[in-house]
Design an enzyme around this catalytic site. Sequence first.
Site, PDB file in Angstrom:
ATOM      1  N   ASP A 398      43.444  40.824  33.084  1.00 23.04           N
ATOM      2  CA  ASP A 398      42.608  40.968  34.259  1.00 23.04           C
ATOM      3  C   ASP A 398      43.536  41.399  35.394  1.00 23.04           C
ATOM      4  OD1 ASP A 398      40.481  40.569  36.048  1.00 23.04           O
ATOM      5  OD2 ASP A 398      41.313  38.622  36.588  1.00 23.04           O
ATOM      6  N   ARG A 582      41.541  45.805  48.406  1.00 28.54           N
ATOM      7  CA  ARG A 582      40.188  45.544  47.918  1.00 28.54           C
ATOM      8  C   ARG A 582      39.229  45.837  49.069  1.00 28.54           C
ATOM      9  NH1 ARG A 582      40.070  41.808  43.678  1.00 28.54           N
ATOM     10  NH2 ARG A 582      38.215  40.776  44.461  1.00 28.54           N
ATOM     11  N   ARG A 763      35.899  48.763  36.879  1.00 25.86           N
ATOM     12  CA  ARG A 763      34.456  48.576  37.040  1.00 25.86           C
ATOM     13  C   ARG A 763      33.832  47.940  35.811  1.00 25.86           C
ATOM     14  NH1 ARG A 763      33.757  48.742  42.104  1.00 25.86           N
ATOM     15  NH2 ARG A 763      33.824  50.717  43.188  1.00 25.86           N
TER      16      ARG A 763
END
Lengths: 1131, 326
Positions: A398, A582, A763
């Site tokens: 991740d 982000r 995504r």
Amino acid sequence: MEQGLLPWPPLQRALCAGEEKRVGTRTVVVGHRPVSETDAYVAQKFCDNRIVSSKYTLWNFLPKNLFEQFRRIANFYFLIIFLVQVIVDTPTSPVTSGLPLFFVITVTAIKQGYEDWLRHRADNEVNKSNVFIVENAKQVQKESEKIKVGDIVEVKADETFPCDLIFLASSSVDGTCYVTTASLDGESNFKTHYAVRDTTVLCTDEAIDALTATIECEQPQPDLYKSLGPENLLLKGATLKNTKKIYGVAVYTGMETKMALNYQGKSQKRSAVEKSINAFLIVYLCILLSKATVCTTLKYVWQSNPFNDEPWYNEKTKKERETFKVLRMFTDFLSFMVLFNFIIPVSMYVTVEMQKFLGSFFISWDKEMYDEEIKEGALVNTSDLNEELGQVEYVFTDKTGTLTENSMEFIECCIDGHKYKDCISEVDGFSQTDGPLKYYGKSREELFLRALCLCHTVQIKEADQVDGLIGHPEHRYTYISSSPDEIALVKGAEKYGFTFLGLENNFMKIRNQKNEMETYQLLHVLNFDPVRRRMSVIVRTTTGKLLLFCKGADSSIFPRVQQEEIQQTKVHVDRNAMDGYRTLCVAFKELTQKEYDKIDRQLNEAKMALQDREEKMAKVFEDTEADMHLIGATAVEDRLQEQSAETIEALHAAGMKVWVLTGDKMETAKSTCYACRLFQTSTELLELTAKTVGESERKEDRLHELLMEYHKKSWTLSQEYGLIIDGSTLSLILNPSQDSSSSNYKNIFLQICLKCTAVLCCRMAPLQKAQIVRMVKNTKGSPITLSIGDGANDVSMILEAHVGIGIKGKEGRQASRNSDYAVPKFKHLRKLLLAHGHLYYVRIAHLVQYFFYKNLCFILPQFLYQFFCGFSQQPLYDAAYLTMYNICFTSLPILAYSLLEQHINIDTLTADPQLYMKVSDNAMLQWKPFLYWTFLGAFEGLVFFFGVYFLFQNSSLEDNGKVFGNWTFGTIVFTVLVFTVTLKLALDTRFWTWMNHFVIWGSLAFYVFFSFFWGGVIWPFLKQQRMYFVFAHMLTSVSTWLAIILLIFISLFPEILLIVLKNIKEKSHQGHGASTAGVGSPGWLPAGWHGCRICPGQRWLLPCQPCPGPAAWYWQDQCPPGLTLSQETMG
Amino acid sequence: MGFWSWGVVTLQNECPGNTLAYSSISFFYSPTVNDCPFFPLQIDYTGTEPSSPCNKCLNVSWDSSPPCTCTINFTLEHSFESNVFMYYGLSNFYQNHRRYVKSRDDSQLNGDNASLLNPSKECEPYRTNEDKPIAPCGAIANSMFNDTLELYRIDNDTRTPITLIKKGIAWWTDKNVKFRNPTGDGNLTALFQGTTKPVNWPKPVYMLDSEPDNNGFINEDFIVWMRTAALPTFRKLYRLIERKNNLQPTLQAGKYSLDIAYNYPVHSFDGRKRMILSTISWMGGKNPFLGIAYITVGSICFFLGVVLLIIHHKYGNRNTSADIPN
């Protein structure tokens, strides 16, 4: 009063014994008082509130545990052998296989019994704790396990809820209470729960006792994370905080509580080593069967000669003569099986299990994996997969919280296309106003900041109330949220003058730039979810205006706002993403009362829905969050975790392929990938994203074209390739619209993926992550996959991969709870895999091979002996030796070895990732090493037997001419055997601790001591005193001593020779070391370059960095241009 | 012949001399006598060849009386200087057959009175005879070797018997602990009351020897026989010949004769019988295997050592420069 309180989708589950399948909903009668006389009150039967996590009770432990254990194929096999020995007249007594089996069963039973005892103790602690129940307007103290569904329970502050409760009333007037679910999911923030509105007032025992109601709720279901229950459900295991007391009615008890339901259902992962073991077992089973067949056949060939079958000195018994020949042959076959059955290592499973269990402590004890910040080290949830850590080929990681810190910092924002950074006076400035004020507030900026202050689920925790009165108001509280982004945004807004002061009675308080208080009534929170990727709040201002604020990912916001507003902001968002920030977009809309009423009604309807609640909610959210106005965007920086780049480099160098799976934007993810050196500047990137594929209707064809193009391109070995794919494209590939020929494209895609050294999937929805892992897992050769992540969205891939690793991060504990191993930081992966994984694999592989080897050379002499005793199944060794060989004489040295061995220093392993490749592909458990070990075992077995055979051509070996018999023969073979296999292990041991010394020399000493003892006494329970003084007599013979020493030496000779040759090879390799990357000395480094590291797999020198290993240095034959590091400089 | 005895090299009629590859382990029939210094002397007296003096006894049965006797003359070319050990050897006799090995009752042999009258079931079919328990029971005891071997030195046609000592041939622990006569009052005959002799024996166990400390279960010939051999070709210690004084060798070179009371039938199972005379060193009996093996392994190690030394010398030097520690 009838209420539907718990609108969960129906789930059929029959957990309580004796209850039929329950469908739909359950009806709970509050306080066991029927609502009306006319209603036929049929008491539904529910579980009692006992938590049973234990598997056994005192009574069923023995039968149940034995049954479980004999379900194992190996145990069952030995049970059969044991029964054969009991029933049929076999050469060895049942004790020889019964005792090892008993030992194995007992050790396992003790381990399981102990674990179960711990569970019992934990259960009792919960079940016997005291609770207060309101009965007839009085408080009655009861044990927790006596709570029945429908009881009204009183819980005081800091107590844990004894079962799942519906929150009826609290001591606070507004009917709220604060709860922390730290023990359930690790989230320590306080969550506010609300009492059922109609019962909020009933806050005394008498009042609550007067309540007559039934509750319609759905059947228990385990999903803890979907949503932690509606706001008036209090979960067992959570703790009441900051509230004096509450009343609640028990709805789910005992094993039907969410906590209990969540204990079950984690599927078992099995390691690849176990598959190899089973394959080897089959080989050995074949060897066993063929040995028995050969012996049986030869026996009857040999016996065809009558004087061999029954010479005058050795007549058969009457019974033997009367048995049918076929039956005799069958029992002979069984007897041979029994005689040779020790070739299947009985104690291997228990040793493997103990090795795994004890070995896992080394991970949790590792000080280098201890994190000072969270004061925790690594956590091992399962010890079954230790060796799998040394076999990983694909790493799925991740990004947020794993590669990065997940500690967000508000960097900049953009409002209506204007960029604001750091302080007001800088760039573009807040002072500058843009056009007329169209909406509520004084300017767009203030609207934007109010949105940041209102649109979140952040809570305020009063840090220290005593200090708070004196100290600065700024330090009186800390923000708590499940998402660090939100905190960063609220803090960002605070920096610009808008401070969020907390939520009271559904009113949000804000202090604005002018130090004025603003209050907003919070009407609805449309919670964040990873599918929607946005959240909203609906508030009412003091002036009565209704506003909806929404924030979320740009991809989910842009389609929902006025299209003409997007352009300016999009530029900023894209640029921020390129910088690795982000980004979130903020939008709002004003609602009319009519609109709001409609939304309110829909939302309540959806919330109350008992069926398809999620879908209905999503539908309402979808409708509500539309036609908004874009205000701006924020950029939050998520810093890279320390050493994550080095770790990724090391994993690459170790031959692992690293895939980053993230829910983030492509640009953000890509820049992170560059920053953590997943992609090099030289890496050629292949993109399969919405950008390259396009949004048109022909996108599927375009995608196929791209795939073919990438597939056909000329792949050169020296070039590194990286692939970027996004979620929508991936779903196009994996779930094609028309099913024609598309599976072919899936294959091509997979082939492209496998050729790339690095893959970035952005995504991604959580399920897609798992899908990718599964796809790779199921490719040819089924490579070992590892997933590492920190958040709830990574749980699916953690569960899917062979090895799941959780990071004990900031996003709660879901990931580490569901993982097999949990580490504090990503950088710990390096040591976990390269050092621990490698070592565990080498250890267990050696353990398995050694077990087969030692049993082969144990049994082979016994097999050969049959050729010299007329195939009469005469055992070569005494029964005591047969029994003790595996459980006493040779068990501990290998266990100690398999726990402590470090064939390569642990620091070297961590420092040199290329060593990891040496054990990749299950290298040590392939057929070749297996054959090597088998041949070694066979060779040694031959040496043992024939050495002693030739020695016994003259059996008068004592200096007084006395003669040795068959038991001395066997004892000499056995002595040579025990010494050889133990010394073989000593030769293999590279890392000597006192424990190795103790068990190796201790085992040998024990063998000698035991043999003296066993032969020194006439044992009254033995039918035959075969071993009486055999060992002592053996040792009085000098010839025997010489023979034993010689045979041990000959047996170990190949091994010694191999070690010598290896040493020579290594030395000569060091001389020519420059030709390949290897360990060498830094002496050749140019001046000023000392203390620099040149990494293998990399083609440049890293700038001066402290080396992680001790004196391990690396270089590569290809030096970067401009650096003349040739062999000449080394001289 | 042993089922598996192929390929064992035997050099017959040749003294080992300088060759190492000598093997005294002859379980093939050697028609002439091996007689080399330091190596044992073996005489096969099975009598399968018609020319053999024992040929007449070949098909002897257990109950033939008087026993068939035969004499084999042989010449000792080198004298035995130290104590000489006399063995009998049997071939193709499966003392290690499972049915045979377990066919004994150790508690009976240990003097347990209950087991004496009620022997273990393992002794079947040699447990009882005519409803009387057999003492000692079992196949091993039943088939005890019962040839009598006597040695004479022939000196100018006079036969001087060589003193053969029959005590001290069994393990001390066997003789004194493991094997015990039944306890109780009276002589051995009374103690074995109620038992019967093994079927094949000519006389009961309490008449094995005249000396009381070598009679019954503690008879050393019996104890030696009860220690089952490891391989189908084996030898067992029969008698000791002690050196009397320092002036004379134990057995001088010269002519000898071996008188055999041939009772033990081996022809029916293709077996062979030998008499072996051997001296023994501090290492135990003569064993060529150890010598050969040690010399072979030693030479291989030496050879490999030299090879590795050369390799090391040739390639080992080059890395010294690169090995400087930091």
